[in-house]
Write a protein that holds these residues in place. Sequence first.
Motif: not given
Length: 197
Positions: A172-175, A72-73, A115-116, A151-156
């Motif tokens: 995971e978000v794509a799926a 993740a960037q 969450g996703i 993914a980045a915001v949920l990881t945060h």
Amino acid sequence: MPHRFKRKIAAQSREMPEPYEGSRPVPMIVVLIVASIFLWAVGYIGYTYQAQPSSYGDWRSAADFQREAGTAQVDGAQLYATHCVACHQATGKGLPGVFPPLSGSEWLEGAPDAGIQIVLHGVMGPLTVGGTKYDGSMPTFKDKLNDEEIAAVLTHIRGSFGNSAGAVKAAEVAAARQASADRSAPWNGDADLAALR
């Protein structure tokens, strides 16, 4: 011209002289200051110029800037500040009775599926968080944020505010996005989301 008019004109010109443009030169001190600043700037540039080849730089190449697949960037904290902080607050505690807290939320623990889906499609209707029922609405972000951003915001969120859940991957978000691609309405709170927990 009568004498009294001459006195009136003389009095007016004495009290309120007409403005005029003259050829007043720029004061010598100003010329010296400007010239000295200019000469100093030219000297500084000439003195500090480095004619070294670019290979003496930090030794990185273009390949060093290519990111690895799956890393993740995207700055999840920045995305949270942009899209989430107005409702869920900077502390992640939400607003009591209005917006649910993210801190200690059971919807963010364990697998990231719930969450996703909440971030993708939003929520409309009663949702219970921490034993308190909230009956508001959360907007959908499936068209605003891409998979990496979600993914980045949920990881945060899952790693902040006292939460200690694992990171979320863009795959995971794509799926999850593909699995619920036919969904056009927000989730109906507890009634729809309970099965995802």
